[in-house]
Scaffold this motif. Structure first.
Motif, PDB file in Angstrom:
ATOM      1  N   SER A  22      -3.634   3.654  -2.329  1.00  0.00           N
ATOM      2  CA  SER A  22      -3.677   2.497  -3.220  1.00  0.00           C
ATOM      3  C   SER A  22      -3.254   1.263  -2.425  1.00  0.00           C
ATOM      4  N   ASN A  76      -7.084  -4.530  -6.650  1.00  0.00           N
ATOM      5  CA  ASN A  76      -6.624  -3.149  -6.497  1.00  0.00           C
ATOM      6  C   ASN A  76      -7.729  -2.334  -5.840  1.00  0.00           C
ATOM      7  N   TRP A  87       0.848  -1.188   0.000  1.00  0.00           N
ATOM      8  CA  TRP A  87       0.000   0.000   0.000  1.00  0.00           C
ATOM      9  C   TRP A  87       0.883   1.237   0.000  1.00  0.00           C
ATOM     10  N   HIS A 100      -8.612   1.558  -4.387  1.00  0.00           N
ATOM     11  CA  HIS A 100      -8.263   2.985  -4.333  1.00  0.00           C
ATOM     12  C   HIS A 100      -9.273   3.682  -3.426  1.00  0.00           C
ATOM     13  N   THR A 122      -4.800 -10.160  -8.727  1.00  0.00           N
ATOM     14  CA  THR A 122      -4.459  -8.946  -7.985  1.00  0.00           C
ATOM     15  C   THR A 122      -5.724  -8.115  -7.806  1.00  0.00           C
ATOM     16  N   GLN A 164      -2.912  -3.018  -2.824  1.00  0.00           N
ATOM     17  CA  GLN A 164      -2.912  -4.146  -3.751  1.00  0.00           C
ATOM     18  C   GLN A 164      -2.695  -5.432  -2.970  1.00  0.00           C
ATOM     19  N   GLN A 204      -2.030  -9.290  -3.866  1.00  0.00           N
ATOM     20  CA  GLN A 204      -1.625 -10.091  -5.021  1.00  0.00           C
ATOM     21  C   GLN A 204      -1.292 -11.515  -4.562  1.00  0.00           C
TER      22      GLN A 204
END
Length: 583
Positions: free
Chosen positions: A481, A542, A473, A544, A540, A483, A485
């Motif tokens: 942001s 994502n 992050w 925001h 992944t 992520q 994964q």
């Protein structure tokens, strides 16, 4: 010649010829030089000393020459000497010149030759009058010339002011009335001028079109005045943050255009500046969505109209994409709301009979060996149904978010401590990539923790043979942001568009509710969640999120919390009243 140079005047008889010739030789050049330099030298002499000096020299020459008729010398000297003098000095000098001339010419007293004396006196007076007339004529001419110069100067000033006024009018026509930046026609005119220079210098020119997608919502929620202030602020910030050589324009209400000369780095600078300016206004007005279209000269187009048309065409594609996303999100929320209401109703209707069945089984198992034999099978299945009903209730509940400032790093550490034992038992590894500085975010900590747990649990379930889940992050210009994964089996492409739909799952024992809840929580926080996946290589997620929540959203959340607190207190009071009645 000897007879001519012999001094025969009444007062000059007996002087030596050589001395007279020497005196005349010296005095004539002096008179000539003094008359020639009269405008320069006369200022350094007292008022009458300079003309008296010339008069003395002329008198000496007249005295030394004798028979020479010297009236013309007096007159020429007088006229040349006083061509620019004052009338008073001219009158005084006329008397002086005539007196010296008459004495040297006729002796003392000079009245024996009265008829000649009167004629010559009239000649001196005429010369004085003529000098005064010339001076007045010259003065009048100078005044006229001065007036003409003033008129010409005023005309030039008026012409300059008129030219400036015309340019100001043209500049006003090129400017937007609200923000002061260029309008579309003014921007096109500036771009046309710049493109000719770019073509000659082999440079690129970039155009960036920006559309504030949610601007109409600002007008409806906060009023047109607030919307106008927002447009003015956007224009002011763009002019402030962009390079001085960049051009900014506004057109069609809520669209801006930026133009700048440079390479790809200049284009990236313009895009980053637009993101920074609009991102800085998100916390105040909730501006989340905006779209951009770009075009470059001469790589992509060859003239101004094609350049702007290409940028607007790409902008329209982005606008359609965002409208499609909004429509899909709206349909998804409607579907989620309908399913949630149905799930809530069914859950309440099913849980009551299940509670009765569970109690009956427990009571019967104590009395009947036959029921006791099946208790270990029936009760877990009832508990499994209860767990499923709880997930239905989680999907339907609309608990208001409690926005607080907290450390995102610590929240993720808590999630890792919770899931790390399970990952070790499964033979997998959880890896974090931390930012350089702690990230402080404003959100509902419990809801965000629920999202992270759901996503990481899904990742653990998709892993095989010592898999790895990475979570990292960072803060990007007033946004967060995150992520998550994994290197698991991935999601098939045909399922990508349905993974956030309620009750859609590919697991044998899954309910398809977890990702729907995650999507709802992130959306309510003003964020976005999307997924990228390749079968066999991993997935992944994502996320925001805004760094700070808009003040309007926090106010609504507080009101909802107050309302929920009031209803909770009332329900508690009713329960206690019923208990008292039973007693």
């Amino acid at each position: 010649m000897n007879e001519f140079l012999t001094l025969e005047t009444p007062v000059g008889q007996g002087l030596d010829l050589k001395i007279s010739a020497t005196v005349v030789t010296i005095c004539l050049p002096l008179v000539w030089v003094l008359i020639w330099k009269r405008h320069e030298w006369s200022r350094s002499f007292p008022v009458l000393l300079y003309p008296l000096t010339i008069l003395v020299l002329v008198g000496v020459i007249d005295f030394c020459t004798g028979n020479l008729g010297f009236l013309w010398v007096y007159l020429i000297s007088f006229v040349l000497l006083y061509e620019r003098s004052t009338p008073g000095n001219i009158v005084c000098s006329t008397i002086l010149f005539f007196s010296v001339y008459s004495i040297l010419q006729y002796g003392i007293p000079p009245f024996e030759h009265l008829d000649q004396l009167v004629g010559e006196a009239i000649l001196f007076v005429f010369c004085a009058w003529f000098i005064i007339f010339l001076q007045r004529t010259r003065q009048h001419t100078d005044e006229l010339r001065h007036e003409n110069r003033n008129l010409l100067k005023k005309m030039d000033e008026a012409h300059t002011r008129l030219h400036e006024y015309i340019e100001e009018l043209e500049e006003t026509n090129r400017r937007d009335y609200l923000t002061g930046v260029y309008n579309l026609s003014g921007f096109q005119e500036q771009v046309t001028k710049i493109l000719s220079r770019c073509l000659a210098a082999n440079q690129s020119y970039h155009v960036v079109c920006v559309d504030l997608v949610d601007f109409q919502q600002v007008n409806m929620k906060e009023g047109i005045d607030v919307g106008d202030q927002l447009l003015v602020e956007v224009a002011r910030q763009l002019k402030k943050e962009l390079p001085a050589y960049a051009q900014v324009a506004r057109y069609d209400g809520d669209q801006f255009t930026v133009g700048a000369v440079g390479d790809d780095a200049t284009l990236r600078l313009c895009l980053d500046t637009v993101e920074q300016v609009i991102g800085g206004l998100r916390s105040e007005h909730g501006l989340v969505n905006y779209c951009i279209g770009t075009a470059t000269f001469p790589e992509e187009v060859q003239n101004t109209s094609e350049l702007i048309r290409l940028a607007e065409y790409r902008l329209s594609i982005e606008q359609k994409r965002i409208r499609h996303q909004k429509e899909e999100r709206r349909r998804h929320l409607e579907k989620l709301s309908a399913v949630g209401q149905l799930a809530a109703g069914l859950a309440h209707e099913i849980r009551n009979p299940l509670t009765s069945i569970r109690g009956f089984i427990q009571l019967s198992s104590a009395d009947s060996p036959e029921v006791k034999k099946w208790e270990s099978v029936i009760l877990p299945e009832i508990d499994r149904i209860n767990d499923l009903l709880k997930q239905f209730l989680h999907l339907s509940e609309c608990r208001p978010a409690r926005y607080t400032l907290f450390n995102l790093d610590r929240l993720i550490d808590d999630v890792l401590q919770l899931l790390n034992p399970r990952s070790i038992l499964m033979g997998h590894e959880l890896v974090t990539i931390r930012p350089d500085t702690p990230v402080i975010i404003e959100a509902d900590a419990e809801q965000l923790k629920q999202v992270l747990i759901n996503l990481m649990q899904n990742g653990l379930e998709s892993l095989q043979d010592k898999g790895v889940i990475k979570i990292f992050w960072k803060e990007i210009q007033n946004r967060i942001s995150i992520q998550i994964q994994d290197n698991g089996s991935g999601i098939p492409p045909e399922y990508m568009s349905r993974i956030f739909d309620p009750f859609f799952t590919t697991k044998e024992d899954g309910t398809g509710i977890g990702l729907s809840i995650c999507h709802r929580i992130i959306t309510e926080h003003g964020g976005q969640i999307y997924v990228t996946s390749q079968p066999g290589r991993g997935t992944t997620f994502n996320i925001h999120l805004p760094l700070r929540q808009p003040s309007s959203k926090k106010a609504v959340s507080r009101k909802q919390q107050e309302g929920s607190d009031i209803s909770l207190n009332r329900s508690e009071v009713l329960e206690r009243v019923n208990l008292l009645k039973n007693f």
